[in-house]
Design an enzyme around this catalytic site. Structure first.
Site, mmCIF file in Angstrom:
data_model
loop_
_atom_site.group_PDB
_atom_site.id
_atom_site.type_symbol
_atom_site.label_atom_id
_atom_site.label_comp_id
_atom_site.label_asym_id
_atom_site.label_seq_id
_atom_site.Cartn_x
_atom_site.Cartn_y
_atom_site.Cartn_z
ATOM 1 N N ASP A 1 0.848 -1.192 0.000
ATOM 2 C CA ASP A 1 0.000 0.000 0.000
ATOM 3 C C ASP A 1 0.882 1.239 0.000
ATOM 4 O O ASP A 1 2.054 1.184 0.382
ATOM 5 C CB ASP A 1 -0.950 0.009 1.198
ATOM 6 C CG ASP A 1 -0.225 0.238 2.524
ATOM 7 O OD1 ASP A 1 0.687 -0.562 2.828
ATOM 8 O OD2 ASP A 1 -0.549 1.199 3.240
ATOM 9 N N GLU B 1 -0.140 -0.421 5.812
ATOM 10 C CA GLU B 1 0.873 0.160 6.699
ATOM 11 C C GLU B 1 0.759 1.674 6.761
ATOM 12 O O GLU B 1 0.889 2.281 7.827
ATOM 13 C CB GLU B 1 2.267 -0.251 6.222
ATOM 14 C CG GLU B 1 3.390 0.054 7.218
ATOM 15 C CD GLU B 1 3.934 1.467 7.097
ATOM 16 O OE1 GLU B 1 4.591 1.939 8.040
ATOM 17 O OE2 GLU B 1 3.705 2.114 6.049
#
Length: 451
Positions: A92, A156
């Site tokens: 991500d 994250e």
């Protein structure tokens, strides 16, 4: 780089690495599904899963984590009796911010001036490619000498803790003898560095309400309490005159004793405008690695264009507070809330919502695995001695893994050196750093297996 089979193999694989990073960067995998389609993150997750399967990984799975995102897991068995190493990265990415400010499109990997530009190129899709390069080099030169687990996180950057909670619920899944977190970076390009401390963080949303609705500033301004003005006062209370963070009751910091950060170099790395001073006190290393730091990430209020002459009834802000090792993030959150409530003026109503939280981390640098990494870095970076540095950012999973597997050693390396400009517009990665760190990781796994 001195000639050796692992280095030669990685060098030969670099065109493939660029092609793969181009594919992975193309996914707009921001784990904020109010802004970006979930399908983009799912596409990136499936890309990582397919890459692991192609390398012979077993038990490859898309893990549905409690925050609604997916992490990718795979296991590559090594020789019987070998040690187990967990390799971490995340697929991500941060939002691109102002896409018009990018010189080239943020989700199209583009080479310019010897660097590859694109959102996530360094943080941390490049980390996924780094792990793949190291493993491919080992496979081409006698095989991978350890059992390998790979985990690629899907949220994250949001700090919502999905993988942390999943790991706590399935503690056997990520168990390893050593963990290599590929989400840090060298102190500068060409200087091999391991990150030994991470600041923890808490992210909160503060809302202030003063009126049932907006009022005409000519008719009511001067007596009617302005929610935006109240919020501004609260936010200002979080900093001293020199810009130091001031949260009532937050414990004093311990000075940084490792690698120091030259102030002029920091100004250049941070692209501070001429004549603008740095904030805070102490050394630069103290300020960014060992002290708490508050940042106002966003404010909800009327934009200048289209604003009306009104007293605002409501205003919101998103606040990030970074805390150094030794400070409990949960306690820091309580102190921040108490500070905000105590400094809200005029009896305004204030509400407080926690969005994310992660604990600080400190590594045990006396471990033999750090010696093995230093020797591996010396091969990849001839003539350079590995340095120990802190990082102002947070990787909340580190503390979760440290708690779950107290005997495991954790090393942090990666591609996010200052020129990478992670989280900013025009993020980029140095392909030379990608190549050297992949070589270093491959040599580390070899040395670690033999140690």
């Amino acid at each position: 780089m001195s000639s050796n089979p692992l280095a030669e193999t990685v060098a030969a694989l670099m065109p493939r690495a660029r092609a793969e990073l181009t594919e992975l960067v193309a996914f707009r995998s921001v784990a904020d599904f109010d802004q970006f389609p979930r399908s983009e993150s799912e596409g990136a997750a499936n890309w990582v899963a397919d890459a692991l399967r192609a390398e012979g990984f077993e038990d490859v799975a898309l893990l549905d984590t409690p925050d609604g995102t997916q992490s990718v897991y795979g296991y590559l068995p090594g020789p019987e009796g070998a040690k187990t190493v967990l390799l971490y990265a995340h697929y991500d990415v941060q939002p691109p911010l102002d896409e018009a400010a990018w010189v080239t499109p943020p989700f199209e990997l583009t080479e310019r001036d010897g660097r590859w530009y694109g959102r996530g190129a360094a943080d941390c899709k490049g980390g996924v490619i780094m792990h793949l390069l190291a493993l491919r080099a080992l496979k081409a030169n006698g095989g991978v000498p350890v059992h390998v687990k790979v985990i690629a996180e899907g949220s994250e950057e949001q700090g919502t803790g999905g993988l942390e909670r999943y790991a706590e619920q399935h503690p056997e899944l990520l168990a390893a003898d050593t963990i290599v977190i590929g989400d840090a970076g060298n102190f500068r390009v060409g200087l091999p560095t391991v990150t030994t401390t991470l600041r923890g963080m808490t992210m909160v949303r503060v809302q202030i309400d003063t009126l049932e609705g907006n009022l005409h500033s000519g008719q009511f301004g001067g007596a009617a309490p302005d929610a935006l003005a109240a919020l501004i006062r609260v936010l200002d209370s979080l900093r001293a005159e020199d810009g130091s963070t001031t949260v009532d009751g937050l414990a004093p910091e311990t000075p940084w004793e490792g690698l120091q950060y030259d102030e002029e170099q920091f100004r250049a790395d941070a692209k501070v405008l001429d004549g603008v001073g740095l904030i805070g006190d102490g050394t630069v290393a103290d300020r960014i690695w060992a002290k708490p730091a508050v940042t106002v990430i966003g404010i909800d209020c009327p934009p200048v264009v289209g604003a009306t002459p009104s007293v605002q009834a409501r205003a919101r802000a998103l606040i990030s507070l970074r805390v150094p090792p030794g400070v409990d993030a949960a306690e820091a959150t309580k102190l921040l809330q108490a500070h905000v409530e105590a400094h809200t003026p005029w009896g305004a109503r204030v509400s407080f919502e926690q969005i994310g939280q992660g604990q600080a981390f400190r590594a045990d640098t006396t471990s033999p695995v750090y010696r093995a990494m230093a020797d591996a870095m010396a091969v990849a970076y001839p003539g350079q001695e590995m340095q120990y540095a802190g990082q102002g950012g947070s990787i909340p999973l580190c503390n979760t893994l440290a708690a779950l597997y107290p005997r495991a050693e954790i090393l942090l390396i990666g591609l996010s050196e200052p020129e990478a400009q992670i989280h900013a517009v025009n993020e980029s990665v140095s392909p030379e750093e990608l190549e050297r760190l992949a070589v270093a990781e491959a040599h580390f796994l070899t040395l670690y297996a033999a140690g």
